[in-house]
Design a protein around this motif. Structure first.
Motif, PDB file in Angstrom:
ATOM      1  N   GLY A  59     -41.597   5.903  66.449  1.00  0.00           N
ATOM      2  CA  GLY A  59     -40.489   6.171  67.537  1.00  0.00           C
ATOM      3  C   GLY A  59     -40.446   7.592  67.928  1.00  0.00           C
ATOM      4  O   GLY A  59     -41.432   8.416  67.830  1.00  0.00           O
ATOM      5  N   ILE A  60     -39.502   8.022  68.530  1.00  0.00           N
ATOM      6  CA  ILE A  60     -39.168   9.259  69.311  1.00  0.00           C
ATOM      7  C   ILE A  60     -37.928  10.177  68.558  1.00  0.00           C
ATOM      8  O   ILE A  60     -37.154   9.937  68.631  1.00  0.00           O
ATOM      9  CB  ILE A  60     -38.751   9.090  70.658  1.00  0.00           C
ATOM     10  CG1 ILE A  60     -39.765   8.158  71.459  1.00  0.00           C
ATOM     11  CG2 ILE A  60     -38.598  10.586  71.343  1.00  0.00           C
ATOM     12  CD1 ILE A  60     -39.349   7.826  72.631  1.00  0.00           C
ATOM     13  N   PHE A  61     -38.571  11.272  67.831  1.00  0.00           N
ATOM     14  CA  PHE A  61     -37.767  12.263  67.156  1.00  0.00           C
ATOM     15  C   PHE A  61     -37.595  13.716  68.321  1.00  0.00           C
ATOM     16  O   PHE A  61     -38.462  13.979  68.839  1.00  0.00           O
ATOM     17  CB  PHE A  61     -38.416  12.822  65.867  1.00  0.00           C
ATOM     18  CG  PHE A  61     -38.232  11.838  64.814  1.00  0.00           C
ATOM     19  CD1 PHE A  61     -37.278  11.617  64.141  1.00  0.00           C
ATOM     20  CD2 PHE A  61     -39.178  11.070  64.520  1.00  0.00           C
ATOM     21  CE1 PHE A  61     -37.121  10.890  63.135  1.00  0.00           C
ATOM     22  CE2 PHE A  61     -39.317  10.110  63.517  1.00  0.00           C
ATOM     23  CZ  PHE A  61     -38.281   9.966  62.711  1.00  0.00           C
ATOM     24  N   ASN A  62     -36.239  14.019  68.432  1.00  0.00           N
ATOM     25  CA  ASN A  62     -35.944  15.113  69.123  1.00  0.00           C
ATOM     26  C   ASN A  62     -34.910  15.930  68.626  1.00  0.00           C
ATOM     27  O   ASN A  62     -33.911  15.476  67.810  1.00  0.00           O
ATOM     28  CB  ASN A  62     -36.054  14.935  70.685  1.00  0.00           C
ATOM     29  CG  ASN A  62     -34.471  14.687  71.021  1.00  0.00           C
ATOM     30  OD1 ASN A  62     -33.914  15.468  71.473  1.00  0.00           O
ATOM     31  ND2 ASN A  62     -34.158  13.222  70.906  1.00  0.00           N
ATOM     32  N   THR A  63     -34.804  17.267  69.079  1.00  0.00           N
ATOM     33  CA  THR A  63     -33.654  18.018  68.723  1.00  0.00           C
ATOM     34  C   THR A  63     -32.449  18.244  69.603  1.00  0.00           C
ATOM     35  O   THR A  63     -31.443  18.935  69.181  1.00  0.00           O
ATOM     36  CB  THR A  63     -34.078  19.554  68.266  1.00  0.00           C
ATOM     37  OG1 THR A  63     -34.753  20.018  69.835  1.00  0.00           O
ATOM     38  CG2 THR A  63     -35.257  19.581  67.421  1.00  0.00           C
TER      39      THR A  63
END
Length: 315
Positions: free
Chosen positions: A139-143
């Motif tokens: 999946g997509i991780f972000n800050t």
């Protein structure tokens, strides 16, 4: 420096089988370790001496691959993309939205694709023994923000493994920057990168939960590692020993798939570590998939490879 675990028996082989790990020696949370440790135990129980080397002890990805090719390292848990460079028929394993699940991937490999991959890889000094998984779907991780659709990706700069991944980000309407994995924590904390795509457990395993804030369960692909052996080492074995290696690989794959089946709790683990989890709607998932499909023609691979994989998956 080696891990504390050294597996040996009185009937050990003359040469120790060195196994290069790529993650922590954690049977609960590390799928790659489940594979290689089960493999090593089986070898040990059948007369081999086995030594595990912790991540980084024998160099990075390129160094370990080179050592395997030269016959200096017997076994390595390695980057699937790097192995696919030697056996391009495996390239679809590194692309988005190809597999509906792990069973489909295994079915395609068993259709003759793995045999063809080994026909190419062994010429380069590498024998492919099997594939471990990294947990739930990538999946997509972000800050920075919650991602509910491709439009939400705009303005993010994502960590990329290579130019192909940068191309995928471009199709999603955002940008990428190539960052070595060991440099990812610094990149995320300084804003060089705003996120990455990986299986759910990765920020927990690598200590990124202090700065990763958001995860979107985009079901992009199945994160894998490829377990490779030195072809020089393999050819030096007797027929009986090769059979043991094959049985060990089968036992390791079975253990890996059993571990993979337990990963339904990973999203809750992210929540417990302070990461907001978003599950894409089917409409948003299909949008990402449609946007990604042009990358299939951008990546070099033998003609007809994608059709072959999709046909094997559908059977």
């Amino acid at each position: 420096m080696t891990c504390a675990l050294v597996l040996s028996t009185g009937a050990a082989q003359a040469q120790t089988v060195k196994i290069a790990l790529d993650s922590a020696a954690d049977m609960e949370n590390s799928g790659p370790y489940v594979w290689v440790h089960t493999f090593g135990q089986y070898l040990q129980e059948h007369g081999f001496e086995v030594e595990e080397f912790e991540r980084g002890a024998l160099g990075g990805e390129a160094e370990r691959l080179d050592q395997v090719q030269q016959g200096l390292l017997e076994i390595s848990s390695s980057d699937t993309k790097g192995v696919a460079a030697l056996a391009p028929v495996l390239t679809p394993m590194t692309l988005p939205f190809v597999f509906p699940g792990i069973e489909a991937m295994d079915r395609a490999l068993a259709s003759g694709i793995l045999d063809d991959a080994n026909a190419a890889a062994t010429v380069e000094g590498v024998r492919i023994l099997g594939f471990s998984t990294l947990g739930g779907p990538v999946g997509i991780f972000n800050t920075q923000r919650t991602i509910n659709s491709a439009a939400d990706m705009a303005g993010l700069r994502m960590r990329a493994l290579d130019e192909a991944q940068i191309a995928i980000y471009g199709l999603w309407g955002t940008t990428g920057t190539i960052v070595a994995w060991d440099e990812v924590p610094n990149a995320l904390q300084t804003g060089i990168a705003d996120g990455y795509v990986n299986p759910p457990l990765v920020p927990i395993l690598f200590g990124h939960t202090g700065f990763i804030r958001y995860f979107t369960d985009a079901r992009i692909s199945i994160g894998t590692r490829t377990v490779i052996a030195s072809e020089d080492w393999y050819q030096s074995l007797s027929n009986e020993q090769r059979q043991i290696v094959g049985e060990a690989a089968a036992a390791a794959t079975a253990a890996s798939r059993a571990w993979h089946a337990t990963r339904s709790a990973e999203l809750q683990m992210l929540r417990d570590n302070g990461i907001e989890v978003t599950e894409l709607s089917e409409e948003a998932w299909n949008e990402f998939r449609t946007l990604s499909m042009p990358v299939y023609s951008m990546v070099p691979m033998p003609e007809g490879t994608m059709d072959r994989w999709f046909a094997a998956i559908a059977e």
